[in-house]
Scaffold this active site. Structure first.
Site, PDB file in Angstrom:
ATOM      1  N   ASP A 197      -3.196   4.693   3.181  1.00  0.00           N
ATOM      2  CA  ASP A 197      -2.764   4.843   1.792  1.00  0.00           C
ATOM      3  C   ASP A 197      -1.550   3.942   1.601  1.00  0.00           C
ATOM      4  O   ASP A 197      -1.332   3.037   2.398  1.00  0.00           O
ATOM      5  CB  ASP A 197      -2.462   6.314   1.475  1.00  0.00           C
ATOM      6  N   HIS A 207      -2.656   0.733   1.263  1.00  0.00           N
ATOM      7  CA  HIS A 207      -2.916   0.379  -0.128  1.00  0.00           C
ATOM      8  C   HIS A 207      -1.805  -0.509  -0.689  1.00  0.00           C
ATOM      9  O   HIS A 207      -1.689  -0.649  -1.906  1.00  0.00           O
ATOM     10  CB  HIS A 207      -3.061   1.630  -0.992  1.00  0.00           C
TER      11      HIS A 207
END
Length: 260
Positions: free
Chosen positions: A69, A92
């Site tokens: 993430d 991410h």
């Protein structure tokens, strides 16, 4: 925390976010090793390296992060944050947001500088994601839109990229798949003075030849977005790299833009 440092730690397989910096001022994080994953068949979720929330004057530096993430995420009311010398893998990206998710709330992210970031096998290099002016749904369990606020004076500088899906992703239509509705109900999150510069490396080809995407809902709420010295290549089989530029002043983007 008001004044202090966190250094020389190893964090492995945290159940969710690895570091949440909340209601803090004058804090330094350095020399951390983070590995966020799953030890079962269930995919690990929300394994952010750092989330900064309602905090001022924070420095995150000199660390290695393996997760799925955001490597670092700037949540509402993050101001005067400096991020430098990070190696991020599988993340991410370095992310602003998401912001503007809740009607009646005002979100501020201001004076952010991210420098010398190595981003590898990630969905994004640098990302800004804010919700549109009406209700939208990213997924069944992630919905929002209609909140107001400001993102101002944010710089992403010197990013080395290896096989990222997007080198740069900026959107004021987060969660809204209907482009007409995004224009009809422009984001109440104003974006100003956001700079991407000195990006080098490769994309994964997940979006074929598209290497950057900047999608504003309207130019009057999305101004002075700058891109300079962006040298990012897609896999050769997809041809010439493409940059998507939608409802943004393209004179400040030092690359050739495509509408779609």
């Amino acid at each position: 925390m008001y004044g202090g440092s966190v250094t020389d730690l190893t964090l492995v397989n945290a159940p969710q976010w690895n570091n949440l910096i909340i209601n803090s001022t004058d804090v330094v994080y350095s020399d951390l090793f983070i590995h966020g994953g799953s030890t079962s068949s269930n995919v690990a979720k929300n394994t952010d390296g750092w989330d900064v929330y309602r905090s001022d004057n924070v420095w995150i530096k000199d660390s290695r992060i393996f997760n799925g993430d955001d490597c670092v995420s700037f949540k509402p009311n993050s101001t005067n944050i400096y991020v430098s010398n990070l190696y991020c893998n599988g993340s991410h990206g370095i992310s602003v947001g998401s912001l503007g998710q809740y009607p009646g709330e005002y979100d501020l992210v201001q004076n952010i500088y991210s420098y010398n970031i190595s981003m590898n096998y990630a969905s994004d290099g640098a990302r800004v994601k804010v919700w549109p002016g009406n209700s939208a749904a990213m997924s069944v369990d992630l919905q929002g839109g209609g909140g107001a606020g400001l993102v101002k004076n944010v710089t992403f500088d010197t990013f080395s990229l290896t096989s990222v899906d997007y080198a740069i992703e900026l959107t004021q239509c987060y969660g809204q798949k209907n482009a007409t509705l995004c224009v009809e109900f422009p984001s109440k999150m104003v974006l100003q003075d956001i700079t991407f510069k000195n990006f080098n490396g490769t994309t994964s080809g997940n979006y074929k030849n598209v290497v950057t995407t900047i999608v504003c809902s309207q130019q009057d709420v999305c101004s002075n977005i700058v891109a300079e010295n962006i040298n990012v290549q897609c896999p050769s089989k997809y041809g010439t790299p493409k940059n998507i530029c939608t409802r943004v002043d393209t004179t400040l983007l030092q690359y050739t833009c495509s509408a779609s």
